[in-house]
Design a protein around this motif. Structure first.
Motif, PDB file in Angstrom:
ATOM      1  N   GLY A 196      36.052  -4.814  -3.775  1.00 48.08           N
ATOM      2  CA  GLY A 196      36.846  -5.868  -4.296  1.00 48.08           C
ATOM      3  C   GLY A 196      36.800  -7.536  -3.717  1.00 48.08           C
ATOM      4  N   ARG A 197      37.120  -8.416  -4.236  1.00 44.98           N
ATOM      5  CA  ARG A 197      37.248  -9.880  -3.905  1.00 44.98           C
ATOM      6  C   ARG A 197      37.896 -10.257  -2.258  1.00 44.98           C
ATOM      7  NH1 ARG A 197      40.197 -13.066  -6.564  1.00 44.98           N
ATOM      8  NH2 ARG A 197      38.361 -15.332  -6.461  1.00 44.98           N
ATOM      9  N   ALA A 198      37.329 -10.802  -1.722  1.00 42.88           N
ATOM     10  CA  ALA A 198      37.785 -10.645  -0.127  1.00 42.88           C
ATOM     11  C   ALA A 198      39.358 -11.142  -0.258  1.00 42.88           C
ATOM     12  CB  ALA A 198      37.129 -11.827   0.964  1.00 42.88           C
ATOM     13  N   GLN A 199      39.767 -12.036  -0.935  1.00 40.40           N
ATOM     14  CA  GLN A 199      41.045 -12.765  -1.378  1.00 40.40           C
ATOM     15  C   GLN A 199      41.755 -12.012  -2.123  1.00 40.40           C
ATOM     16  OE1 GLN A 199      38.148 -14.239  -2.596  1.00 40.40           O
ATOM     17  NE2 GLN A 199      37.969 -16.217  -3.698  1.00 40.40           N
ATOM     18  N   SER A 200      41.814 -11.119  -2.367  1.00 40.44           N
ATOM     19  CA  SER A 200      42.475  -9.945  -3.132  1.00 40.44           C
ATOM     20  C   SER A 200      42.635  -9.288  -1.719  1.00 40.44           C
ATOM     21  CB  SER A 200      41.947  -9.726  -4.581  1.00 40.44           C
ATOM     22  OG  SER A 200      41.848 -10.377  -5.449  1.00 40.44           O
ATOM     23  N   VAL A 201      42.149  -8.851  -1.389  1.00 45.44           N
ATOM     24  CA  VAL A 201      41.518  -7.616  -0.505  1.00 45.44           C
ATOM     25  C   VAL A 201      42.772  -7.369   0.424  1.00 45.44           C
ATOM     26  CG1 VAL A 201      40.996  -6.119   1.483  1.00 45.44           C
ATOM     27  CG2 VAL A 201      39.922  -6.650  -0.995  1.00 45.44           C
ATOM     28  N   LEU A 202      42.787  -8.957   0.765  1.00 43.29           N
ATOM     29  CA  LEU A 202      43.358  -9.517   2.120  1.00 43.29           C
ATOM     30  C   LEU A 202      45.004  -9.696   2.291  1.00 43.29           C
ATOM     31  CD1 LEU A 202      40.798 -11.992   3.983  1.00 43.29           C
ATOM     32  CD2 LEU A 202      42.074  -9.798   5.051  1.00 43.29           C
ATOM     33  N   VAL A 203      45.320 -10.427   0.997  1.00 42.88           N
ATOM     34  CA  VAL A 203      46.354  -9.995   0.532  1.00 42.88           C
ATOM     35  C   VAL A 203      47.127  -9.248   0.207  1.00 42.88           C
ATOM     36  CG1 VAL A 203      47.949 -10.965  -1.387  1.00 42.88           C
ATOM     37  CG2 VAL A 203      46.143 -12.165  -0.960  1.00 42.88           C
ATOM     38  N   ARG A 204      46.437  -8.102  -0.437  1.00 46.15           N
ATOM     39  CA  ARG A 204      46.722  -6.916  -0.384  1.00 46.15           C
ATOM     40  C   ARG A 204      47.429  -5.907   1.041  1.00 46.15           C
ATOM     41  NH1 ARG A 204      43.433  -5.768  -4.905  1.00 46.15           N
ATOM     42  NH2 ARG A 204      41.731  -4.816  -3.414  1.00 46.15           N
ATOM     43  N   ALA A 205      45.995  -6.720   2.077  1.00 51.32           N
ATOM     44  CA  ALA A 205      45.838  -5.813   3.301  1.00 51.32           C
ATOM     45  C   ALA A 205      47.374  -6.444   4.271  1.00 51.32           C
ATOM     46  CB  ALA A 205      44.717  -5.881   4.230  1.00 51.32           C
ATOM     47  N   ALA A 206      47.470  -7.482   3.286  1.00 55.85           N
ATOM     48  CA  ALA A 206      48.668  -8.618   4.773  1.00 55.85           C
ATOM     49  C   ALA A 206      50.162  -8.036   4.337  1.00 55.85           C
ATOM     50  CB  ALA A 206      48.483  -9.804   5.026  1.00 55.85           C
ATOM     51  N   SER A 207      50.539  -7.128   3.072  1.00 56.80           N
ATOM     52  CA  SER A 207      51.801  -7.144   2.805  1.00 56.80           C
ATOM     53  C   SER A 207      52.174  -5.721   3.805  1.00 56.80           C
ATOM     54  CB  SER A 207      51.431  -6.936   1.497  1.00 56.80           C
ATOM     55  OG  SER A 207      52.341  -6.016   1.520  1.00 56.80           O
ATOM     56  N   GLY A 208      53.547  -6.234   4.279  1.00 59.88           N
ATOM     57  CA  GLY A 208      54.246  -5.518   5.414  1.00 59.88           C
ATOM     58  C   GLY A 208      53.441  -6.003   7.162  1.00 59.88           C
ATOM     59  N   ALA A 209      52.376  -6.983   7.458  1.00 66.05           N
ATOM     60  CA  ALA A 209      51.825  -7.337   8.596  1.00 66.05           C
ATOM     61  C   ALA A 209      52.385  -7.711   9.102  1.00 66.05           C
ATOM     62  CB  ALA A 209      50.364  -7.495   8.614  1.00 66.05           C
ATOM     63  N   ALA A 210      52.547  -8.152  10.414  1.00 64.14           N
ATOM     64  CA  ALA A 210      53.281  -9.068  11.176  1.00 64.14           C
ATOM     65  C   ALA A 210      52.273 -10.101  11.680  1.00 64.14           C
ATOM     66  CB  ALA A 210      53.057  -8.660  12.636  1.00 64.14           C
ATOM     67  N   LEU A 211      50.864 -10.362  11.291  1.00 61.44           N
ATOM     68  CA  LEU A 211      50.843 -11.831  11.597  1.00 61.44           C
ATOM     69  C   LEU A 211      49.312 -10.872  10.632  1.00 61.44           C
ATOM     70  CD1 LEU A 211      49.741 -14.647  12.489  1.00 61.44           C
ATOM     71  CD2 LEU A 211      48.590 -13.325  14.265  1.00 61.44           C
ATOM     72  N   LEU A 212      48.496 -11.848   9.929  1.00 63.37           N
ATOM     73  CA  LEU A 212      47.029 -11.718   9.245  1.00 63.37           C
ATOM     74  C   LEU A 212      45.928 -13.556   9.873  1.00 63.37           C
ATOM     75  CD1 LEU A 212      45.036 -11.387   7.406  1.00 63.37           C
ATOM     76  CD2 LEU A 212      45.622 -12.728   5.620  1.00 63.37           C
ATOM     77  N   VAL A 213      45.030 -12.618  10.426  1.00 62.50           N
ATOM     78  CA  VAL A 213      43.801 -13.480  11.369  1.00 62.50           C
ATOM     79  C   VAL A 213      42.539 -14.002  10.548  1.00 62.50           C
ATOM     80  CG1 VAL A 213      42.543 -14.009  13.274  1.00 62.50           C
ATOM     81  CG2 VAL A 213      45.239 -12.919  13.603  1.00 62.50           C
ATOM     82  N   VAL A 214      42.434 -14.333  10.154  1.00 61.92           N
ATOM     83  CA  VAL A 214      41.187 -14.856   9.226  1.00 61.92           C
ATOM     84  C   VAL A 214      40.436 -17.030  10.145  1.00 61.92           C
ATOM     85  CG1 VAL A 214      42.023 -14.411   6.971  1.00 61.92           C
ATOM     86  CG2 VAL A 214      42.444 -16.325   7.643  1.00 61.92           C
ATOM     87  N   GLY A 215      39.047 -16.656  10.033  1.00 61.90           N
ATOM     88  CA  GLY A 215      38.447 -17.420  10.194  1.00 61.90           C
ATOM     89  C   GLY A 215      37.969 -18.758   9.402  1.00 61.90           C
ATOM     90  N   HIS A 216      37.616 -20.038  10.393  1.00 62.57           N
ATOM     91  CA  HIS A 216      37.341 -20.951   9.571  1.00 62.57           C
ATOM     92  C   HIS A 216      36.431 -21.568  10.040  1.00 62.57           C
ATOM     93  CE1 HIS A 216      37.335 -24.141   7.110  1.00 62.57           C
ATOM     94  NE2 HIS A 216      37.491 -25.601   7.712  1.00 62.57           N
ATOM     95  N   ARG A 217      35.244 -21.415   9.277  1.00 66.06           N
ATOM     96  CA  ARG A 217      33.977 -22.735  10.209  1.00 66.06           C
ATOM     97  C   ARG A 217      33.548 -23.521   9.662  1.00 66.06           C
ATOM     98  NH1 ARG A 217      29.430 -20.127  11.261  1.00 66.06           N
ATOM     99  NH2 ARG A 217      29.323 -18.258  10.612  1.00 66.06           N
TER     100      ARG A 217
END
Length: 293
Positions: free
Chosen positions: A241-262
């Motif tokens: 799936g699209r990274a945006q959608s996958v990460l929003v779902r994966a972060a549900s119930g998480a303590a922290l989401l970590v992503v990179g920015h170039r």
């Protein structure tokens, strides 16, 4: 001297939640917490002196409010404060240069408030040379922890997962290390998530499925970090799936989401990528945006 954890405050509910999150992070890292408040000069001729005195008074009041909130959470934390006159984005970017990380408040789906107007906050994320963590209003210490056996909120249980968004085609050491360190500091599990779109070329090995190849590449990207952080439990996930959608779902119930920015100079000015832009607006847990070359 160790660089401090810095929190930008403006008196809003979201900036106070950010200050509370920041003091807990400062404790985990063994750092000082520095609270920063910015105000801009009154541009009207002849008003500089009187307006400046008013702004300084209001700045001290905002900082005292944040200090009281932080002291209520952690009375023994080493604490500094800094009222600064200047444009908000420039003040925050300068503070980030001297910080271990910068913590800001966010309204999540509703955008940003106070001096963290959308364009300002996104500019800070786009140009900051140190990690920036966005914390939504209402975030509490118990939100980082698993629920108690009876389903109630608790700070006595273990931490929820730290989630790492990773691109196996371009894994970035700075982002991966930040995520492993955050998991280590909490004694939490790290979930590394790669979003694969259908048809994306990965040069699969003979007789291997694309999903298997993606998992192998993900494991390869993390191998050195598994060895460096042997005590961190890690779970890898390859989702389609699209990274945006996958990460929003994966972060549900998480303590922290970590992503990179170039970090890159673009002819139209600083921008966040589509994935970063989406998650900082739609994820309901704190989001760490880690810059990298």
């Amino acid at each position: 001297m160790l660089a401090p954890v810095v929190a930008g405050v403006d008196g809003s509910a979201e900036s106070l939640a950010a200050a509370e999150w920041a003091v807990r992070e400062a404790e985990r890292r063994g750092r000082t917490l520095r609270l920063v408040h910015a105000w801009e000069r009154d541009p009207r001729p002849g008003r500089e002196a009187s307006a400046g005195a008013v702004h300084r008074h209001l700045a001290r009041r905002v900082l005292r409010k944040a200090e009281d909130r932080v002291r209520g959470v952690s009375p023994g934390t080493r604490l500094e404060d800094e009222p600064v006159q200047g444009a908000a984005a420039e003040v925050l970017l300068h503070a980030a240069e001297q910080a271990d990380l910068l913590v800001l408040g966010s309204r999540g789906l509703s955008g940003f408030t106070g001096f963290l107007v959308g364009s300002v906050a996104l500019r800070v994320i786009a140009k900051a040379v140190r990690p920036v963590v966005l914390v939504r209003a209402g975030e509490e210490a118990a939100d980082e922890h698993l629920s108690a056996a009876d389903g109630s909120a608790s700070t006595r249980t273990g931490y929820r997962d730290v989630v790492l968004g990773i691109d196996v085609a371009d894994p970035c050491d700075e982002v991966i290390e930040f995520a492993f360190e955050e998991a280590r500091l909490r004694g939490a599990r790290l979930r590394a998530v790669y979003a694969r779109q259908d048809g994306a070329p990965l040069d699969p090995k003979p007789h291997s499925s694309t999903a298997d190849t993606a998992r192998e590449l993900l494991d390869d990207s993390l191998r050195v970090w598994r060895e460096k952080y042997p005590d961190v439990e890690i779970r890898v996930t390859v989702a389609t799936g699209r990274a945006q959608s996958v990460l929003v779902r994966a972060a549900s119930g998480a303590a922290l989401l970590v992503v990179g920015h170039r970090l890159a100079d673009r002819p139209v000015g600083p921008r966040t990528g589509p994935v970063t832009h989406a998650v900082v607006h739609h994820v309901d847990c704190p989001v760490a945006v880690v810059p990298h070359p």
